[in-house]
Design an enzyme around this catalytic site. Structure first.
Site, short mmCIF file in Angstrom:
data_model
loop_
_atom_site.label_atom_id
_atom_site.label_comp_id
_atom_site.label_asym_id
_atom_site.label_seq_id
_atom_site.Cartn_x
_atom_site.Cartn_y
_atom_site.Cartn_z
N HIS A 205 0.81 -1.23 0.00
CA HIS A 205 0.00 0.00 0.00
C HIS A 205 0.84 1.26 0.00
CE1 HIS A 205 1.00 -0.08 4.27
NE2 HIS A 205 0.67 1.19 4.31
C1 UD1 Z 1 -2.20 5.49 5.84
C2 UD1 Z 1 -0.91 5.96 6.52
C3 UD1 Z 1 0.12 4.85 6.43
C4 UD1 Z 1 -0.43 3.55 6.97
C5 UD1 Z 1 -1.71 3.21 6.23
C6 UD1 Z 1 -2.35 1.93 6.72
C7 UD1 Z 1 -0.45 8.37 6.40
C8 UD1 Z 1 0.42 9.40 5.77
N1 UD1 Z 1 -0.36 7.13 5.89
O1 UD1 Z 1 -1.91 5.30 4.47
O2 UD1 Z 1 1.26 5.22 7.19
O3 UD1 Z 1 0.54 2.54 6.80
O4 UD1 Z 1 -2.63 4.29 6.43
O5 UD1 Z 1 -3.40 1.56 5.86
O6 UD1 Z 1 -1.17 8.68 7.31
N2 UD1 Z 1 -9.12 5.01 1.17
C9 UD1 Z 1 -10.33 4.39 1.06
N3 UD1 Z 1 -11.00 4.06 2.21
C10 UD1 Z 1 -10.51 4.32 3.44
C11 UD1 Z 1 -9.26 4.96 3.55
C12 UD1 Z 1 -8.59 5.30 2.41
O7 UD1 Z 1 -10.83 4.13 -0.03
O8 UD1 Z 1 -11.16 3.99 4.45
C13 UD1 Z 1 -8.37 5.35 -0.04
C14 UD1 Z 1 -8.59 6.76 -0.52
O9 UD1 Z 1 -8.58 6.78 -1.92
C15 UD1 Z 1 -7.35 7.48 0.00
C16 UD1 Z 1 -6.31 6.40 -0.08
O10 UD1 Z 1 -7.00 5.18 0.20
O11 UD1 Z 1 -7.05 8.61 -0.73
C17 UD1 Z 1 -5.18 6.58 0.88
O12 UD1 Z 1 -5.65 6.74 2.22
P1 UD1 Z 1 -4.81 7.59 3.30
O13 UD1 Z 1 -5.48 7.57 4.61
O14 UD1 Z 1 -4.48 8.92 2.73
O15 UD1 Z 1 -3.44 6.84 3.40
P2 UD1 Z 1 -3.06 5.28 3.37
O16 UD1 Z 1 -2.43 4.97 2.08
O17 UD1 Z 1 -4.17 4.38 3.84
#
Ligand code: UD1
Length: 360
Positions: A205
């Site tokens: 991820h």
């Molecule tokens: C975040 C953390 C990372 C951690 C990871 C665990 C930061 C900078 N990163 O990364 O350190 O290892 O969580 O999973 O805080 N999305 C969904 N549904 C959700 C959440 C996210 O569809 O419930 C999608 C969205 O398109 C979003 C993308 O995933 O833009 C990334 O989510 P985000 O919370 O920004 O960061 P992670 O990659 O999950």
């Protein structure tokens, strides 16, 4: 004394729950939970509250996804009124996600003390958003709770006063120890027609990996190569799924590949326990596999959790899949290392933290 625990993203939940639970026996300590909503899908959030028996958060900020600036700013503006209204004595944050730094930065300017669970870890790679979050959160924390000796040394190098640093062990492992009997009773393998020791478990991820179409292509080639003899289970993070679609990487023609949605904690850990090898870019899985002594190949150039490589069952392979294959083949040939569980990863870190916090 009033403690506000902030959680936001998937790995926060298993680090925070043991401390909240351990504080229940201390009279005069009131705990509330604030969920920022950084992760909001049922499979990324709700399932963990249910399975880990965490009580409903008193506050839900609903910030959702966005650029780093937007997400961080939204958490700050949404949490400030909560802090002003409830006036906690200490804000407790965990790990290195955007919710961790956003909440801490807001609290410190209101004169609220900060306790940081999983403090001191460093990858020394400032291109990682998590590394920035770690450095900044540690710089403004009052109580720094550390999972492994490298963290104590890193904080010393950063000039943090010894009196603020507590080597307590690993809360994520507390959760694993607590739920191991349930995990052992859960049969996730038959659901995917798997046999113990006969499958790979893979997760990816990190933006540095999955935002790169070339990486995704190499990943699919790797899967093709090993899916003859072994089944491959790949629970896909929403970011990875969407990038694969954009890059036109199609995994559907790979035999023996089981693609799933993000899994719940209990299901996922039961797959970790019986895997032949884990291939991942996750932080937490490096630690959980080390505790379970399951070989793990980490597809990153660095790790902020070096104890898992030095004495645990983790191998740091870099992002070149030729190197990943080298380690995977070593493990498959039975010549992998004998690993050891790190000091104080004994299921009691939450109790140690609670004992310290209750006296502050
Ligand atoms: C975040 C953390 C990372 C951690 C990871 C665990 C930061 C900078 N990163 O990364 O350190 O290892 O969580 O999973 O805080 N999305 C969904 N549904 C959700 C959440 C996210 O569809 O419930 C999608 C969205 O398109 C979003 C993308 O995933 O833009 C990334 O989510 P985000 O919370 O920004 O960061 P992670 O990659 O999950």
């Amino acid at each position: 004394m009033k403690l506000l625990f902030v959680v936001g993203a998937r790995p926060n939940f298993m680090k925070t729950a043991p401390v909240v639970n351990a504080l229940k026996k201390y009279a005069g300590v009131e705990c509330k939970i604030c969920h920022t909503g950084q992760h909001y899908d049922a499979k990324m959030s709700d399932v963990f509250f249910k399975q880990l028996e965490i009580s409903e958060p008193e506050y839900y900020l609903g910030v959702g996804s966005g650029s780093h600036a937007v997400q961080t700013a939204k958490i700050m503006t949404e949490i400030e009124p909560v802090l002003l209204e409830w006036k906690p004595d200490i804000l407790v944050v965990a790990g290195d996600v955007n919710s961790t730094i956003a909440a801490s930065l807001t609290a410190v300017k209101l004169g609220i003390r900060i306790a940081h669970i999983e403090s001191g870890l460093r990858s020394f790679d400032r291109s990682m958003p998590e590394e920035i979050n770690r450095i900044l959160t540690d710089a403004i924390s009052d109580y720094l709770f550390v999972t492994e000796i490298s963290g104590v040394n890193n904080l010393k190098s950063d000039g943090v006063d010894d009196s603020k640093v507590f080597f307590v062990g690993n809360c994520m492992i507390d959760t694993l120890v607590k739920f191991l009997p349930v995990i052992e009773k859960t049969d996730s393998l038959s659901q995917y027609s798997l046999k113990p020791q006969n499958y790979f478990l893979m997760t990816f991820h990190r933006p540095a990996n999955v935002d790169n179409p070339e990486f995704l292509l190499q990943l699919s080639e790797f899967m093709k190569e090993y899916s003859g003899e072994y089944k491959i289970v790949f629970p896909v993070h929403p970011r990875t799924r969407s990038n694969m679609e954009k890059a036109g990487v199609n995994l559907n023609d790979i035999n023996n590949l089981v693609l799933t949605e993000p899994l719940g904690y209990i299901e996922f850990m039961s797959l970790v326990k019986d895997a032949k090898v884990i291939v991942t870019d996750s932080g937490g899985i490096q630690e959980e596999s080390t505790f379970l002594k399951v070989p793990c190949v980490t597809v990153r150039d660095n790790t902020e959790r070096p104890v898992t490589v030095d004495i645990g069952s983790n191998y740091l392979a870099g992002t070149n899949f030729e190197n990943v294959k080298k380690y995977v083949d070593l493990i498959l040939s039975g010549k992998g290392k004998n690993s050891v569980i790190p000091e104080l990863w004994d299921g009691k870190a939450g109790e140690r933290i609670a004992e310290i916090l209750a006296k502050k």
